[in-house]
Scaffold this motif. Structure first.
Motif, PDB file in Angstrom:
ATOM      1  N   GLU A 183       0.819  -1.210   0.000  1.00 49.07           N
ATOM      2  CA  GLU A 183       0.000   0.000   0.000  1.00 49.07           C
ATOM      3  C   GLU A 183       0.856   1.265   0.000  1.00 49.07           C
ATOM      4  O   GLU A 183       0.423   2.310  -0.489  1.00 49.07           O
ATOM      5  CB  GLU A 183      -0.929   0.002   1.214  1.00 49.07           C
ATOM      6  CG  GLU A 183      -1.988  -1.093   1.184  1.00 49.07           C
ATOM      7  CD  GLU A 183      -2.877  -1.052   2.402  1.00 49.07           C
ATOM      8  OE1 GLU A 183      -2.612  -0.205   3.296  1.00 49.07           O
ATOM      9  OE2 GLU A 183      -3.827  -1.846   2.478  1.00 49.07           O
ATOM     10  N   ASN A 184       2.048   1.180   0.549  1.00 49.99           N
ATOM     11  CA  ASN A 184       2.919   2.349   0.647  1.00 49.99           C
ATOM     12  C   ASN A 184       3.974   2.395  -0.454  1.00 49.99           C
ATOM     13  O   ASN A 184       4.867   3.242  -0.418  1.00 49.99           O
ATOM     14  CB  ASN A 184       3.621   2.362   2.009  1.00 49.99           C
ATOM     15  CG  ASN A 184       2.642   2.494   3.157  1.00 49.99           C
ATOM     16  OD1 ASN A 184       1.663   3.227   3.061  1.00 49.99           O
ATOM     17  ND2 ASN A 184       2.896   1.776   4.244  1.00 49.99           N
ATOM     18  N   LEU A 185       3.889   1.491  -1.438  1.00 50.32           N
ATOM     19  CA  LEU A 185       4.898   1.415  -2.491  1.00 50.32           C
ATOM     20  C   LEU A 185       4.782   2.606  -3.442  1.00 50.32           C
ATOM     21  O   LEU A 185       3.718   2.877  -4.000  1.00 50.32           O
ATOM     22  CB  LEU A 185       4.744   0.109  -3.270  1.00 50.32           C
ATOM     23  CG  LEU A 185       5.782  -0.149  -4.368  1.00 50.32           C
ATOM     24  CD1 LEU A 185       7.169  -0.338  -3.764  1.00 50.32           C
ATOM     25  CD2 LEU A 185       5.381  -1.374  -5.197  1.00 50.32           C
ATOM     26  N   LEU A 186       5.895   3.323  -3.637  1.00 52.88           N
ATOM     27  CA  LEU A 186       5.949   4.443  -4.575  1.00 52.88           C
ATOM     28  C   LEU A 186       6.560   4.052  -5.913  1.00 52.88           C
ATOM     29  O   LEU A 186       6.198   4.613  -6.952  1.00 52.88           O
ATOM     30  CB  LEU A 186       6.765   5.596  -3.982  1.00 52.88           C
ATOM     31  CG  LEU A 186       6.174   6.326  -2.783  1.00 52.88           C
ATOM     32  CD1 LEU A 186       7.152   7.378  -2.285  1.00 52.88           C
ATOM     33  CD2 LEU A 186       4.846   6.970  -3.144  1.00 52.88           C
ATOM     34  N   GLY A 187       7.508   3.129  -5.903  1.00 53.32           N
ATOM     35  CA  GLY A 187       8.167   2.749  -7.144  1.00 53.32           C
ATOM     36  C   GLY A 187       9.072   1.561  -6.946  1.00 53.32           C
ATOM     37  O   GLY A 187       9.408   1.185  -5.812  1.00 53.32           O
ATOM     38  N   GLU A 188       9.482   0.959  -8.075  1.00 52.22           N
ATOM     39  CA  GLU A 188      10.333  -0.228  -8.039  1.00 52.22           C
ATOM     40  C   GLU A 188      11.233  -0.228  -9.262  1.00 52.22           C
ATOM     41  O   GLU A 188      10.812   0.157 -10.358  1.00 52.22           O
ATOM     42  CB  GLU A 188       9.477  -1.490  -8.017  1.00 52.22           C
ATOM     43  CG  GLU A 188      10.268  -2.784  -7.999  1.00 52.22           C
ATOM     44  CD  GLU A 188       9.374  -4.012  -7.891  1.00 52.22           C
ATOM     45  OE1 GLU A 188       9.908  -5.128  -7.816  1.00 52.22           O
ATOM     46  OE2 GLU A 188       8.129  -3.840  -7.883  1.00 52.22           O
ATOM     47  N   PHE A 189      12.490  -0.649  -9.077  1.00 51.46           N
ATOM     48  CA  PHE A 189      13.438  -0.757 -10.176  1.00 51.46           C
ATOM     49  C   PHE A 189      14.107  -2.123 -10.124  1.00 51.46           C
ATOM     50  O   PHE A 189      14.660  -2.517  -9.094  1.00 51.46           O
ATOM     51  CB  PHE A 189      14.513   0.333 -10.087  1.00 51.46           C
ATOM     52  CG  PHE A 189      13.967   1.728 -10.196  1.00 51.46           C
ATOM     53  CD1 PHE A 189      13.688   2.288 -11.429  1.00 51.46           C
ATOM     54  CD2 PHE A 189      13.718   2.477  -9.060  1.00 51.46           C
ATOM     55  CE1 PHE A 189      13.175   3.571 -11.532  1.00 51.46           C
ATOM     56  CE2 PHE A 189      13.213   3.758  -9.147  1.00 51.46           C
ATOM     57  CZ  PHE A 189      12.940   4.306 -10.394  1.00 51.46           C
TER      58      PHE A 189
END
Length: 354
Positions: A108-114
């Protein structure tokens, strides 16, 4: 965890190529380059990365970076820049970083992923925290590894998207920048700076764009107190031809008691270093016109005083007339004119027919 590592190299007697060069690193159990445990950053700004040995990240890593600046009584927004990300995933997506809008790690708190540099687009990427803390989680497996990530965060006035709200500036001169920290402006932004010099003893508010480097999706606009857009940085109709398009080095002279600088950045804008403005109140523009007479034994002549460019449709005469002088030397420290259209002529005497 072993204290001994062996590397063997063999070659035959047929052919050869460039060979190899390697690096090895010694780590103690508490070496901060190893991220077997969480790190917490309390400063208002910091640069950090997950490099271990030779600028590459470590294998079998599982660590977190908690960004929790000590704002004391002045709450601010956190702007996080991911300046680069390079992960090697031959067997899937086991090496990655994830950015969260709090230190509580959940989807729910995820802003981004690489995890794949080929599908991540251009860097830097920016993330604006909505709370007083952020987190980055980094994991890797034991199969291949890359250079990892480089990041920087800083603290800005709330709300970050409006630069803390309209900034009212009453000084007679100063510098304005589109972002107060970090390598580029961030996204999104819609910020305004209102120049209202306190004294009325001036004719113009001069605004000089010392630097201007904007990508797609970002525009800077200049208004006067009527709220009409007088100048803007992006191409709009024929604003380059009519002199209302802003480029780096532009000097604007506004006969107004109030000037508004507005900067707008879309969510998916291309992030660049941005702009810097020098402003001051002046009684004249410094743009030459008519005839100017110089009688001092030395001095400076110039077609304009502020910015990088002379104006359109100028016609100026500079008469250097020094009493009892045997010879007058003119040295050009800078010279650049539009080829074939603009001219500078020098005459040996006082007048066109000299």
């Amino acid at each position: 965890s072993h204290s001994d590592v062996s590397v063997f190299f063999n070659s035959d007697d047929v052919g050869f190529t460039d060979g190899f060069a390697g690096a090895f690193c010694l780590f103690s159990a508490t070496d901060e380059r190893l991220c077997s445990m969480g790190r917490e950053y309390r400063s208002l700004d910091k640069e950090f990365d997950n490099h271990a040995c030779g600028a590459y990240y470590q294998a079998d890593a599982d660590c977190s970076y908690i960004i929790k600046p000590d704002f004391q009584s002045n709450s601010k927004d956190i702007v996080l820049y991911i300046k680069s990300a390079d992960f090697v995933n031959p067997d899937g997506t086991k090496d990655f970083i994830r950015i969260y809008d709090t230190s509580t790690i959940n989807r729910e708190n995820l802003l981004g992923e690489f995890n794949d540099p080929f599908n991540s687009g251009d860097f830097p990427k920016t993330f604006i925290g909505t709370r007083d803390e952020m987190a980055i989680v980094f994991q890797s497996d034991d199969t291949a590894f890359g250079r990892g990530f480089e990041a920087e965060y800083c603290s800005v006035a709330k709300p970050a998207s409006t630069c803390g709200g309209d900034s009212i500036i009453s000084n007679h001169q100063g510098i304005i920048r589109d972002h107060s920290c970090g390598p580029t402006y961030y996204a999104p932004m819609d910020c305004s700076w209102i120049l209202t010099p306190s004294s009325q003893n001036y004719t113009f508010i001069a605004v000089v764009f010392n630097t201007l480097d904007l990508g797609d999706g970002a525009v800077v606009e200049v208004y006067d107190q009527t709220n009409d857009v007088l100048y803007r940085s992006d191409e709009y109709l024929d604003n380059l031809d009519d002199g209302t398009r802003i480029i780096s080095g532009t000097a604007l002279f506004l006969p107004a008691s109030e000037v508004i600088i507005r900067f707008i950045v879309d969510n998916d804008a291309d992030l660049r270093p941005g702009w810097e403005i020098a402003y001051q109140t002046v009684t004249e523009t410094g743009i030459c016109s008519g005839e100017s007479v110089y009688t001092a034994p030395q001095g400076v002549i110039q077609d304009h005083a502020l910015g990088n460019f002379y104006a359109n449709n100028q016609e100026c005469n500079f008469l250097i007339q020094i009493p009892n002088a045997r010879a007058i030397t003119v040295r050009f420290d800078a010279f650049e004119l539009e080829d074939g259209y603009d001219f500078l002529e020098i005459y040996d005497g006082a007048g066109w027919n000299a």
